[in-house]
Design a protein around this motif. Sequence first.
Motif, mmCIF file in Angstrom:
data_model
loop_
_atom_site.group_PDB
_atom_site.id
_atom_site.type_symbol
_atom_site.label_atom_id
_atom_site.label_comp_id
_atom_site.label_asym_id
_atom_site.label_seq_id
_atom_site.Cartn_x
_atom_site.Cartn_y
_atom_site.Cartn_z
ATOM 1 N N HIS A 1 0.821 -1.220 0.000
ATOM 2 C CA HIS A 1 0.000 0.000 0.000
ATOM 3 C C HIS A 1 0.857 1.273 0.000
ATOM 4 O O HIS A 1 2.081 1.226 0.106
ATOM 5 C CB HIS A 1 -0.913 0.006 1.231
ATOM 6 C CG HIS A 1 -0.138 0.088 2.523
ATOM 7 N ND1 HIS A 1 0.365 1.260 3.024
ATOM 8 C CD2 HIS A 1 0.253 -0.887 3.404
ATOM 9 C CE1 HIS A 1 1.003 1.025 4.160
ATOM 10 N NE2 HIS A 1 0.967 -0.279 4.412
ATOM 11 N N GLY A 2 0.175 2.417 -0.069
ATOM 12 C CA GLY A 2 0.845 3.703 -0.100
ATOM 13 C C GLY A 2 0.881 4.415 1.245
ATOM 14 O O GLY A 2 0.477 3.871 2.280
ATOM 15 N N LEU A 3 1.355 5.660 1.206
ATOM 16 C CA LEU A 3 1.534 6.476 2.414
ATOM 17 C C LEU A 3 0.204 6.716 3.134
ATOM 18 O O LEU A 3 -0.814 6.974 2.502
ATOM 19 C CB LEU A 3 2.160 7.816 2.028
ATOM 20 C CG LEU A 3 2.485 8.789 3.158
ATOM 21 C CD1 LEU A 3 3.525 8.198 4.110
ATOM 22 C CD2 LEU A 3 2.975 10.121 2.587
ATOM 23 N N PHE A 4 0.231 6.625 4.460
ATOM 24 C CA PHE A 4 -0.918 6.812 5.347
ATOM 25 C C PHE A 4 -1.971 5.726 5.179
ATOM 26 O O PHE A 4 -3.090 5.863 5.666
ATOM 27 C CB PHE A 4 -1.580 8.190 5.140
ATOM 28 C CG PHE A 4 -0.684 9.353 5.451
ATOM 29 C CD1 PHE A 4 -0.136 9.512 6.710
ATOM 30 C CD2 PHE A 4 -0.389 10.288 4.473
ATOM 31 C CE1 PHE A 4 0.686 10.597 7.005
ATOM 32 C CE2 PHE A 4 0.432 11.363 4.741
ATOM 33 C CZ PHE A 4 0.981 11.519 6.005
ATOM 34 N N SER B 1 -2.926 1.256 4.632
ATOM 35 C CA SER B 1 -2.746 -0.046 5.276
ATOM 36 C C SER B 1 -3.114 -1.105 4.257
ATOM 37 O O SER B 1 -3.572 -0.790 3.142
ATOM 38 C CB SER B 1 -3.639 -0.175 6.517
ATOM 39 O OG SER B 1 -5.003 -0.258 6.140
ATOM 40 N N LEU B 2 -2.945 -2.352 4.624
ATOM 41 C CA LEU B 2 -3.260 -3.427 3.685
ATOM 42 C C LEU B 2 -4.728 -3.421 3.280
ATOM 43 O O LEU B 2 -5.083 -3.900 2.195
ATOM 44 C CB LEU B 2 -2.834 -4.782 4.255
ATOM 45 C CG LEU B 2 -3.410 -5.289 5.584
ATOM 46 C CD1 LEU B 2 -4.797 -5.878 5.438
ATOM 47 C CD2 LEU B 2 -2.462 -6.340 6.169
ATOM 48 N N ASP B 3 -5.598 -2.847 4.116
ATOM 49 C CA ASP B 3 -7.015 -2.774 3.773
ATOM 50 C C ASP B 3 -7.250 -2.018 2.467
ATOM 51 O O ASP B 3 -8.211 -2.299 1.744
ATOM 52 C CB ASP B 3 -7.812 -2.082 4.885
ATOM 53 C CG ASP B 3 -7.873 -2.906 6.163
ATOM 54 O OD1 ASP B 3 -7.569 -4.110 6.098
ATOM 55 O OD2 ASP B 3 -8.218 -2.337 7.211
ATOM 56 N N ASP C 1 1.140 -4.679 5.705
ATOM 57 C CA ASP C 1 1.215 -3.349 6.305
ATOM 58 C C ASP C 1 2.688 -2.960 6.385
ATOM 59 O O ASP C 1 3.483 -3.666 7.028
ATOM 60 C CB ASP C 1 0.655 -3.342 7.738
ATOM 61 C CG ASP C 1 -0.857 -3.329 7.800
ATOM 62 O OD1 ASP C 1 -1.491 -2.778 6.884
ATOM 63 O OD2 ASP C 1 -1.411 -3.863 8.788
ATOM 64 N N LEU C 2 3.085 -1.867 5.746
ATOM 65 C CA LEU C 2 4.460 -1.396 5.873
ATOM 66 C C LEU C 2 4.739 -0.913 7.297
ATOM 67 O O LEU C 2 3.811 -0.622 8.059
ATOM 68 C CB LEU C 2 4.718 -0.256 4.885
ATOM 69 C CG LEU C 2 4.716 -0.655 3.401
ATOM 70 C CD1 LEU C 2 4.795 0.587 2.524
ATOM 71 C CD2 LEU C 2 5.874 -1.606 3.095
#
Length: 258
Positions: A18-21, A23-25, A44-45
């Motif tokens: 995923h991207g900044l801010f 989550s995997l959701d 999740d990073l």
Amino acid sequence: MLLNFTQTGSGAHVILIHGLFGSLDNLNIVAKALAEHFTVTNVDLRNHGSSFHDAVMDYPTMASDVIALMDHLKIEQAHIVGHSMGGKVAMQMAMLAEQKVARLAILDIAPVAYHSRHDSIIAGLKAVADALAHKKIQNRNEADKIMAQYIEELGVRQFLLKSLAKNEQSELAWRFNLPAICENYSKITANINATHSCLCDTLFIKGNNSDYILPEHKDAITQCFSNAKAKVIHGAGHWLHAEKPQSVNRSIIDFLQL
């Protein structure tokens, strides 16, 4: 420490980032489609979602986190799909461990440095954090009213508010590590550490209403990924997978199944 992840489906491995801010959701709509054909690991990073918080946050480190998870799960090679900041993490993985990357699908980001695009967002997030610290708000609706003073787009606020949740102390808080993200923001907008030209087949998928991938980025892309090609999703912006999920999912699946 290992990243938080979910795993669904069966077949060849795909890792979603995923991207900044986020989550995997955020990539569940992609994960669901891909899981019909592949084993999908959605992560999740660090400093995001349910993964660990840490003061260090740069592309080599974030890429190494995902590689460590692959090693833990005994995934020798996988297709990597990343959106925005996650796309840069995916590109950095190819630079660090190209043998572990089968194909790359990069959603609306280029291997270039960007100017700050999140000043108003960060200001809104900080304002909510301050209000929470002083117990001035108790729910997402109240947080949204504060954020609306900084962020006009309702969709952006709704995306961010997904990460406002009760913590272990049953207090409302941002799930992402806002202080660490702010401290490392210049490293997030910076380019990846491009050490060579990767030979893995790579697809850059761009929303035609987005300015994250521009014609002047073509040289940077081909210098880093000599076997790159592009796909434009019409009627979509930077959040192309949410705006045009069927087109994006089909583009990814067709590319990975070549």
